[in-house]
Scaffold this motif. Structure first.
Motif: not given
Ligand SMILES: NC(=O)c1ccc[n+]([C@@H]2O[C@H](COP(=O)([O-])OP(=O)(O)OC[C@H]3O[C@@H](n4cnc5c(N)ncnc54)[C@H](OP(=O)(O)O)[C@@H]3O)[C@@H](O)[C@H]2O)c1
Length: 229
Positions: A12, A53, A57, A87-88, A159, A163
């Motif tokens: 969303s 997340t 969250d 996670t990395r 992120k 991917q």
């Molecule tokens: N509205 C919605 O539907 C919704 C749903 C979910 C989340 N959100 C929001 O999205 C935001 C977070 O999104 P984001 O893009 O910052 O982060 P994200 O996609 O939730 O997570 C990114 C993290 O995942 C790990 N990661 C991702 N790809 C990787 C890979 N190939 N290998 C190893 N680790 C990997 C890393 O963790 P490490 O840092 O631990 O290494 C990276 O920092 C938050 O604000 C949340 O509230 C919104």
């Protein structure tokens, strides 16, 4: 058996394309849409979110409806799907709701460099899988399929969406647009930069639009497997 699960990406976002404020959970859906998402969760074998997340969250990722939980049990399934994260850095708290709430199996795909740390920290609450030097979503998807996951729900954040989409691993996109603006270019967007298979030269197929109270749900078919899972 397909080499990866049927993959449904659910998100969303605000009118201006943001999904979070980066600091705390941003509520974008309404009650009726949360219930719809609950039904989608109940129909899946696993739900995947990124580690950020989990940290920001603190999602429980459970099927909330008692009726849906019972229906899953009647089908011989666990009440809620398996929970999966990536996670990395392995800086995840074993007390986070992702790990602490519910009996569902939890899997953490961790980059090789930090697997030892991850197992020390999370070993008692999750299965930590060495995802290789770089965790590739295609490899991860194949591993989930080998673990019996036929239907995977990807629930963010940006992120992770990026991917799965750029690697052409999504069969169905369910995108909700909420009637709010975030208006902060530092906030988390639906996707990051990338080369997406759908572009002005190759448009995605919009298959359904529905209004759910004050939000709109857009359903896109992103592969020939759409609807088969
Ligand atoms: N509205 C919605 O539907 C919704 C749903 C979910 C989340 N959100 C929001 O999205 C935001 C977070 O999104 P984001 O893009 O910052 O982060 P994200 O996609 O939730 O997570 C990114 C993290 O995942 C790990 N990661 C991702 N790809 C990787 C890979 N190939 N290998 C190893 N680790 C990997 C890393 O963790 P490490 O840092 O631990 O290494 C990276 O920092 C938050 O604000 C949340 O509230 C919104």
């Amino acid at each position: 058996m397909p080499d990866r699960p049927y993959t449904l990406l659910s998100c969303s976002m605000s009118i201006d394309g943001y999904i979070g404020n980066g600091a705390s959970r941003l509520l974008l859906s309404n009650d009726a849409d949360f219930d719809r998402v609950d039904a989608v969760r109940a129909s899946c074998d696993a739900i995947l979110v990124g580690a950020a997340t989990v940290r920001i969250d603190n999602p429980r990722l459970m099927v909330r409806s008692q009726a849906r939980r019972h229906e899953r049990i009647a089908r011989g399934l666990a009440p809620s799907p398996m929970k999966v994260t990536v996670t990395r850095r392995a800086e995840l708290d074993a007390r986070a709701d992702f790990f602490a709430v519910g009996d569902a199996e939890k899997i953490v795909y961790c980059a090789s460099q930090r697997v030892v740390d991850a197992r020390q920290r999370l070993g008692p609450v999750a299965t930590v899988v060495d995802g290789g030097d770089t965790v590739e979503m295609r490899t991860l998807s194949a591993d989930l399929a080998a673990r019996g996951v036929e239907r995977l729900m990807v629930e963010g954040g940006g992120k992770i969406h990026t991917q799965f989409l750029t690697e052409d691993l999504v069969d169905e996109l369910q995108l909700v647009v909420a009637p709010v603006f975030v208006g902060d270019s530092q906030a988390a967007r639906f996707v990051r930069d990338g080369a997406f298979p759908w572009n002005p030269g190759r448009r995605a197929a919009l298959v359904d639009v529905s209004q759910i109270g004050d939000v709109v749900l857009l359903r896109y078919a992103l592969s020939s497997r759409f609807g088969a899972g």
